[in-house]
Design a protein around this motif. Structure first.
Motif, PDB file in Angstrom:
ATOM      1  N   TYR A 136      -2.466  -1.716   6.779  1.00 22.84           N
ATOM      2  CA  TYR A 136      -2.089  -1.352   5.245  1.00 22.84           C
ATOM      3  C   TYR A 136      -3.120  -1.654   4.335  1.00 22.84           C
ATOM      4  CZ  TYR A 136       2.711   0.475   6.283  1.00 22.84           C
ATOM      5  OH  TYR A 136       3.647   0.860   6.628  1.00 22.84           O
ATOM      6  N   LEU A 139      -3.841   2.202  -2.070  1.00 20.18           N
ATOM      7  CA  LEU A 139      -4.559   3.346  -2.675  1.00 20.18           C
ATOM      8  C   LEU A 139      -4.471   3.185  -4.257  1.00 20.18           C
ATOM      9  CD1 LEU A 139      -5.886   6.183  -2.099  1.00 20.18           C
ATOM     10  CD2 LEU A 139      -3.625   7.035  -2.133  1.00 20.18           C
ATOM     11  N   THR A 151       1.163   2.865  -4.184  1.00 22.70           N
ATOM     12  CA  THR A 151       1.090   3.710  -3.051  1.00 22.70           C
ATOM     13  C   THR A 151       0.069   3.044  -2.018  1.00 22.70           C
ATOM     14  OG1 THR A 151       1.112   5.555  -4.602  1.00 22.70           O
ATOM     15  CG2 THR A 151       0.433   5.849  -2.080  1.00 22.70           C
ATOM     16  N   CYS A 153      -1.974   3.048   2.088  1.00 23.37           N
ATOM     17  CA  CYS A 153      -2.409   3.904   3.008  1.00 23.37           C
ATOM     18  C   CYS A 153      -1.934   3.317   4.429  1.00 23.37           C
ATOM     19  CB  CYS A 153      -3.829   4.258   3.092  1.00 23.37           C
ATOM     20  SG  CYS A 153      -4.444   5.281   1.472  1.00 23.37           S
ATOM     21  N   ARG A 154      -1.357   3.841   5.380  1.00 25.72           N
ATOM     22  CA  ARG A 154      -0.970   3.158   6.580  1.00 25.72           C
ATOM     23  C   ARG A 154      -1.938   3.957   7.637  1.00 25.72           C
ATOM     24  NH1 ARG A 154       2.360   4.351  11.417  1.00 25.72           N
ATOM     25  NH2 ARG A 154       3.536   2.576  11.980  1.00 25.72           N
ATOM     26  N   TYR A 155      -2.272   3.023   8.399  1.00 26.87           N
ATOM     27  CA  TYR A 155      -3.388   3.344   9.388  1.00 26.87           C
ATOM     28  C   TYR A 155      -2.975   2.548  10.705  1.00 26.87           C
ATOM     29  CZ  TYR A 155      -6.389   4.083   5.522  1.00 26.87           C
ATOM     30  OH  TYR A 155      -7.039   4.441   4.163  1.00 26.87           O
ATOM     31  N   PRO A 173      -3.715   8.827   8.974  1.00 24.16           N
ATOM     32  CA  PRO A 173      -3.642   8.124   7.856  1.00 24.16           C
ATOM     33  C   PRO A 173      -2.322   8.708   7.160  1.00 24.16           C
ATOM     34  CG  PRO A 173      -6.020   8.871   8.087  1.00 24.16           C
ATOM     35  CD  PRO A 173      -5.302   9.412   8.961  1.00 24.16           C
ATOM     36  N   GLN A 174      -1.554   7.893   6.639  1.00 23.78           N
ATOM     37  CA  GLN A 174      -0.305   8.025   6.226  1.00 23.78           C
ATOM     38  C   GLN A 174       0.170   7.350   4.834  1.00 23.78           C
ATOM     39  OE1 GLN A 174       3.063   7.737   8.842  1.00 23.78           O
ATOM     40  NE2 GLN A 174       4.152   6.601   7.409  1.00 23.78           N
ATOM     41  N   PRO A 175       0.255   8.147   3.558  1.00 22.76           N
ATOM     42  CA  PRO A 175       0.782   7.540   2.235  1.00 22.76           C
ATOM     43  C   PRO A 175       2.130   6.881   2.483  1.00 22.76           C
ATOM     44  CG  PRO A 175       0.777   9.975   2.225  1.00 22.76           C
ATOM     45  CD  PRO A 175       0.154   9.312   3.703  1.00 22.76           C
ATOM     46  N   SER A 225      -2.652  11.991   1.790  1.00 21.76           N
ATOM     47  CA  SER A 225      -3.168  11.738   3.110  1.00 21.76           C
ATOM     48  C   SER A 225      -4.840  11.841   3.249  1.00 21.76           C
ATOM     49  CB  SER A 225      -2.731  12.660   4.113  1.00 21.76           C
ATOM     50  OG  SER A 225      -1.344  12.624   4.169  1.00 21.76           O
ATOM     51  N   CYS A 228      -6.106   8.828   1.444  1.00 15.48           N
ATOM     52  CA  CYS A 228      -6.247   7.586   2.484  1.00 15.48           C
ATOM     53  C   CYS A 228      -7.423   7.788   3.489  1.00 15.48           C
ATOM     54  CB  CYS A 228      -4.799   7.662   2.859  1.00 15.48           C
ATOM     55  SG  CYS A 228      -3.518   6.896   2.201  1.00 15.48           S
ATOM     56  N   ASP A 229      -7.518   9.036   3.951  1.00 12.49           N
ATOM     57  CA  ASP A 229      -8.717   9.398   4.739  1.00 12.49           C
ATOM     58  C   ASP A 229     -10.187   9.347   4.289  1.00 12.49           C
ATOM     59  OD1 ASP A 229      -9.386  10.028   7.398  1.00 12.49           O
ATOM     60  OD2 ASP A 229      -9.531  12.231   6.574  1.00 12.49           O
TER      61      ASP A 229
END
Length: 263
Positions: A136, A139, A151, A153-155, A173-175, A225, A228-229
């Motif tokens: 995590y 962002l 917010t 970012c999940r990776y 990548p997932q917000p 997304s 995040c990327d």
């Protein structure tokens, strides 16, 4: 980031639209995507509900082996009171989502959660068997006098159980959105150790008002997304493409982890 390609691994859809003051789920397919990452930068934790467990007995849902690693940024310190609260909420939610019950979260998780937490867990359930290291990173954040909106970012990467053997790859990548009130006694600071779970309630008096593990994009702006990327600072080199394995890849140790007795 040139050369990025997404492969749809498995799709999961929320089956209902439930409105409340804390969250409004929408009917959208929630896909678990394996991302083929060609470049990245390095630097720098059943389904049948169990009985309530003591902190020392905390365990993860059946079929899940999950570890969390948090990336420090100038705007986010995982060891601050805010960092403690955010880590405990997000990690608890993921475990409770996988176990479909708040009892799988950390001590105090249910009390710190929105009133509709049980419905949220049912809508987000995955029904997968996997071993995974999840990262995590902040962002953006917005703070008021007694509230904060963050917010993340999940990776990460995961070995997912297939009919024959395992497949190892990277999560797209997932917000993730979390908003909370910060009144009353704050969570403790300096929470770190070699264990995956805290042994005591680390939420303080703070309360989550909004949580969305699949945060919506904002119209007219680059998608969350995509944002995040864009910056992968702090992440290891993730798998370039999914590949089969006879045995799963074990999760890395948690970071910063939790002190005391844990998994």
């Amino acid at each position: 980031m040139a050369g990025r390609k997404l492969v749809n691994y498995q799709s999961h859809a929320r089956s209902a639209v439930t409105k409340s003051v804390t969250r409004t789920p929408t009917l959208r397919a929630l896909s678990l995507l394996i991302v083929l990452t060609l470049t990245a930068c390095g630097s720098a934790v059943i389904p049948s509900p169990p009985t309530m467990l003591s902190p020392a007995e905390h365990r993860q849902p059946r079929g899940i082996d999950l570890s969390f690693r948090w990336i420090t940024t100038p705007e986010f310190d995982p060891l601050s009171p805010e960092g403690t609260f955010v880590r405990a909420c997000v990690e608890s939610y993921e475990l409770a989502r996988d176990g479909i019950g708040t009892e799988w979260g950390y001590p105090g998780f249910a009390d710190a959660s929105p009133p509709n937490i049980d419905m949220m867990l049912k809508l987000d359930q995955l029904a997968l068997t996997f071993k995974s290291t999840v990262y995590y990173r902040l962002l953006r954040r917005q703070s008021g006098s007694n509230s904060t909106r963050i917010t993340l970012c999940r990776y990460g990467e995961a070995s997912i159980r297939q009919k024959e053997g395992w497949e190892h790859g990277a999560w797209a990548p997932q917000p993730v959105l979390i908003a909370f009130e910060t009144g009353g006694s704050p969570p403790p600071e300096g929470e770190r150790g070699r264990f995956r779970a805290p042994t005591t309630d680390v939420f303080g008096d703070w309360k989550v008002t909004v949580f969305d593990l699949f945060a919506d994009d904002i119209d007219g702006q680059p998608s969350l997304s995509q944002q995040c990327d864009h910056d992968l600072t702090g992440l290891p080199t993730l798998p370039a493409e999914p590949y089969p394995r006879a045995e799963p890849v074990p999760p890395l140790p948690p970071s910063p982890g939790w002190p005391g007795v844990g998994l």
